[in-house]
Design a protein around this motif. Structure first.
Motif, PDB file in Angstrom:
ATOM      1  N   VAL A  44       0.845  -1.152  -0.056  1.00  9.05           N
ATOM      2  CA  VAL A  44      -0.014  -0.126   0.059  1.00  9.05           C
ATOM      3  C   VAL A  44       0.822   1.376  -0.099  1.00  9.05           C
ATOM      4  O   VAL A  44       2.118   1.212   0.657  1.00  9.05           O
ATOM      5  N   HIS A  45       0.532   1.936  -0.813  1.00  7.23           N
ATOM      6  CA  HIS A  45       1.226   3.373  -0.836  1.00  7.23           C
ATOM      7  C   HIS A  45       0.344   4.839  -0.768  1.00  7.23           C
ATOM      8  O   HIS A  45      -0.597   4.726  -1.145  1.00  7.23           O
ATOM      9  N   ASP A  46       1.018   5.637  -0.100  1.00  4.60           N
ATOM     10  CA  ASP A  46       0.473   6.798   0.287  1.00  4.60           C
ATOM     11  C   ASP A  46       0.842   7.869  -0.665  1.00  4.60           C
ATOM     12  O   ASP A  46       2.030   8.449  -0.571  1.00  4.60           O
ATOM     13  N   VAL A  47      -0.136   7.971  -1.484  1.00  2.00           N
ATOM     14  CA  VAL A  47       0.113   9.163  -2.589  1.00  2.00           C
ATOM     15  C   VAL A  47      -0.576  10.340  -2.353  1.00  2.00           C
ATOM     16  O   VAL A  47      -1.779  10.340  -2.267  1.00  2.00           O
ATOM     17  N   ARG A  48       0.134  11.516  -2.604  1.00  2.00           N
ATOM     18  CA  ARG A  48      -0.457  12.963  -2.142  1.00  2.00           C
ATOM     19  C   ARG A  48       0.116  13.708  -3.476  1.00  2.00           C
ATOM     20  O   ARG A  48       1.136  13.611  -3.894  1.00  2.00           O
ATOM     21  N   PHE A  49      -0.938  14.904  -3.792  1.00  2.06           N
ATOM     22  CA  PHE A  49      -0.450  15.765  -4.745  1.00  2.06           C
ATOM     23  C   PHE A  49      -0.907  17.026  -4.049  1.00  2.06           C
ATOM     24  O   PHE A  49      -2.074  17.404  -3.527  1.00  2.06           O
ATOM     25  N   PRO A  50      -0.140  18.191  -3.984  1.00  3.45           N
ATOM     26  CA  PRO A  50      -0.186  19.641  -3.576  1.00  3.45           C
ATOM     27  C   PRO A  50      -1.233  20.418  -4.287  1.00  3.45           C
ATOM     28  O   PRO A  50      -0.697  21.482  -4.840  1.00  3.45           O
ATOM     29  N   THR A  51      -2.444  19.975  -4.223  1.00  2.00           N
ATOM     30  CA  THR A  51      -3.520  20.688  -4.999  1.00  2.00           C
ATOM     31  C   THR A  51      -4.133  21.866  -4.269  1.00  2.00           C
ATOM     32  O   THR A  51      -4.514  22.932  -4.992  1.00  2.00           O
ATOM     33  N   ALA A  52      -4.009  21.815  -2.753  1.00  2.00           N
ATOM     34  CA  ALA A  52      -4.591  22.875  -2.135  1.00  2.00           C
ATOM     35  C   ALA A  52      -4.142  24.421  -2.355  1.00  2.00           C
ATOM     36  O   ALA A  52      -4.828  25.392  -2.353  1.00  2.00           O
ATOM     37  N   ALA A  53      -2.837  24.568  -2.529  1.00  2.00           N
ATOM     38  CA  ALA A  53      -2.101  25.908  -2.663  1.00  2.00           C
ATOM     39  C   ALA A  53      -2.892  26.724  -3.730  1.00  2.00           C
ATOM     40  O   ALA A  53      -2.897  28.010  -3.641  1.00  2.00           O
ATOM     41  N   ALA A  54      -3.156  26.113  -4.997  1.00  2.00           N
ATOM     42  CA  ALA A  54      -3.704  26.975  -5.969  1.00  2.00           C
ATOM     43  C   ALA A  54      -5.008  26.861  -6.269  1.00  2.00           C
ATOM     44  O   ALA A  54      -5.600  27.543  -7.099  1.00  2.00           O
ATOM     45  N   GLY A  55      -5.768  26.311  -5.088  1.00  2.00           N
ATOM     46  CA  GLY A  55      -7.138  26.093  -5.184  1.00  2.00           C
ATOM     47  C   GLY A  55      -7.850  25.059  -6.073  1.00  2.00           C
ATOM     48  O   GLY A  55      -9.029  25.191  -6.232  1.00  2.00           O
ATOM     49  N   ASP A  56      -6.996  24.534  -6.573  1.00  2.03           N
ATOM     50  CA  ASP A  56      -7.577  23.259  -7.464  1.00  2.03           C
ATOM     51  C   ASP A  56      -8.250  22.398  -6.803  1.00  2.03           C
ATOM     52  O   ASP A  56      -7.728  22.024  -5.588  1.00  2.03           O
ATOM     53  N   GLY A  57      -9.422  21.902  -7.028  1.00  2.33           N
ATOM     54  CA  GLY A  57     -10.339  21.105  -6.288  1.00  2.33           C
ATOM     55  C   GLY A  57     -10.945  21.816  -4.979  1.00  2.33           C
ATOM     56  O   GLY A  57     -11.563  21.033  -4.315  1.00  2.33           O
ATOM     57  N   SER A  58     -10.991  22.934  -4.811  1.00  2.00           N
ATOM     58  CA  SER A  58     -11.457  23.597  -3.893  1.00  2.00           C
ATOM     59  C   SER A  58     -13.056  23.915  -4.064  1.00  2.00           C
ATOM     60  O   SER A  58     -13.686  23.978  -5.207  1.00  2.00           O
ATOM     61  N   ASP A  59     -13.788  23.802  -2.922  1.00  2.00           N
ATOM     62  CA  ASP A  59     -15.263  23.853  -3.125  1.00  2.00           C
ATOM     63  C   ASP A  59     -15.863  24.637  -1.610  1.00  2.00           C
ATOM     64  O   ASP A  59     -14.976  25.094  -1.030  1.00  2.00           O
ATOM     65  N   ALA A  60     -17.081  24.421  -1.253  1.00  2.42           N
ATOM     66  CA  ALA A  60     -17.676  25.128  -0.553  1.00  2.42           C
ATOM     67  C   ALA A  60     -17.094  24.759   1.243  1.00  2.42           C
ATOM     68  O   ALA A  60     -17.079  25.275   2.180  1.00  2.42           O
TER      69      ALA A  60
END
Length: 411
Positions: free
Chosen positions: A10-26
């Motif tokens: 099992v691999h813990d895979v993460r992508f830093p999407t928060a900084a640019a607001g990608d994937g952001s919602d309410a």
């Protein structure tokens, strides 16, 4: 010769999407992540599956996978599929770990990742993408793969078999159409809640020029902001393209109804997750109030029982199964068949767009779902959800959420 599963990684895979607001919602502003499961066999073939998380907490889902690993390591693929429901229950109803659900949350998501990896392994051994393996599977075997426990008041094995048998008519033509044209798709890239107006306008204009004719925007901020952003997107795409809206559960029931009265002028095709995911009766009241706008939900619906209730209550106009949220392919099959019986179309959710796709991935342009255009593909289980419903259950559901022709996503 039996194919024995010798190890689970099992691999813990993460992508830093928060900084640019990608994937952001309410509600969410996460780093898109995946708990990625790899099953190794003595034959050298590997099966892959994953579940999607939002950053912090991915390590917890990884730990849950490790806690369940003993149910699969050491078993052969042939043994597992000799009694697929018994295998599924060994994970979903583990006599100790079930207490942490039951059949919901981290344990159930980890179950889905393992189950999907097992199905992916079988598909690879048979030399087919998973969606095709399931679409072409004999009715008896498909029904034998479904756990009907707690849903027989909505769907019986005989009813499921009848739906699948009916779906055999015209299946060759639908397979040919799928191979030739793929699925219509939509993009959410234009409307993340963290984007300023100028970026929304620019991305919408760009998406339309690239051939997209269905866009989804996030709502759930100040209503005047939602109205303004909807006006921008509708002005760019014109009256004929589809515009969907997604509130990500932020509204109360009365608030959802009131806000959709203000947003109705922009002709939304659906309002997604207008209120708390577990509020079945609230969804039903919203659907009754906002019609003909459809209520769409399901991306965090924990299991087949929640979907059963949503369908029985006539609470949704579009069903959004996430094969990385529920307990994997076996449970997805039960949900697809219930949707077919109730005549509700499916448009699956697959939040793991940023995560590495399994080896049996079908191209992103062939699934009816949302993804940023920069990503490469989708999980095979998301595509399986759409493909199986449209090929084997098409007479009942038409298999797609979108009745109007849409341009497929550019490659």
């Amino acid at each position: 010769m039996k194919n024995v599963i010798t190890a689970l990684d099992v691999h813990d895979v993460r992508f830093p999407t928060a900084a640019a607001g990608d994937g952001s919602d309410a509600i969410n502003r996460g780093d898109y992540s995946a708990t990625y499961v790899s099953l190794k066999t003595d034959a050298g073939v590997e099966g892959a599956g994953f579940t999607f998380t939002n950053g912090r907490g991915n390590e917890i889902t990884c730990a849950a996978v490790r806690a369940l690993a003993h149910h699969v390591v050491g078993r052969s693929v042939e043994e597992i599929f000799a009694d697929p429901v018994a295998f599924w229950r060994s994970l979903s109803a583990d006599v100790q770990l079930r207490w942490l659900g039951p059949e919901k949350g981290v344990i159930h998501m980890a179950t889905g990742a393992i189950v999907n990896a097992v199905w992916d392994l079988r598909a690879k051994l048979e030399g087919k993408p998973l969606w095709r393996l399931l679409a072409e599977m004999p009715t008896e075997e498909l029904v034998r793969s479904v756990d009907f426990h707690h849903i027989t008041d909505a769907l019986t094995p005989d009813e499921a078999a009848a739906i699948l048998d009916k779906g055999l008519a015209g299946m060759d033509e639908r397979l040919a159409e799928l191979s030739r044209d793929g699925f219509p798709s939509y993009t959410t890239s234009v409307g993340w809640l963290g984007y300023p107006d100028d970026k929304v306008r620019e991305l919408t204009r760009q998406a339309y020029a690239e051939g997209w004719r269905a866009m989804k925007m996030k709502v759930g901020g100040p209503i005047e902001d939602d109205v303004r952003r909807a006006s921008i997107i509708r002005a760019e795409i014109g009256p004929d393209a589809l515009l969907m809206m997604d509130a990500n559960q932020v509204w109360d029931v009365d608030e959802a109804i009131a806000n959709m009265e203000l947003l109705a002028e922009f002709d939304p095709y659906w309002i997604e997750e207008p209120t708390h995911a577990d509020d079945v009766l609230g969804h039903a009241r919203i659907q009754q109030s906002v019609a003909p706008i459809r209520v769409a939900t399901g991306e965090v619906a924990a299991n087949r029982v929640i979907f059963k209730q949503l369908l029985q209550a006539e609470a949704i106009g579009v069903m959004q199964i996430d094969a990385c949220r529920v307990g994997g392919v076996n449970e997805v099959l039960s949900e697809i068949l219930m949707a077919a019986k109730f005549g509700v179309p499916i448009c699956p959710h697959a939040g793991a767009w940023a995560c590495a796709s399994t080896s049996s991935t079908w191209p992103s342009s062939t699934t009816c779902g949302s993804a940023p255009r920069s990503t490469a593909g989708w999980s095979s289980t998301s595509t399986t959800c759409t493909s199986t419903s449209s090929i084997r259950c098409a007479p009942a559901t038409a298999g797609t959420c979108c009745p109007r022709p849409l341009a497929t996503a550019p490659p």
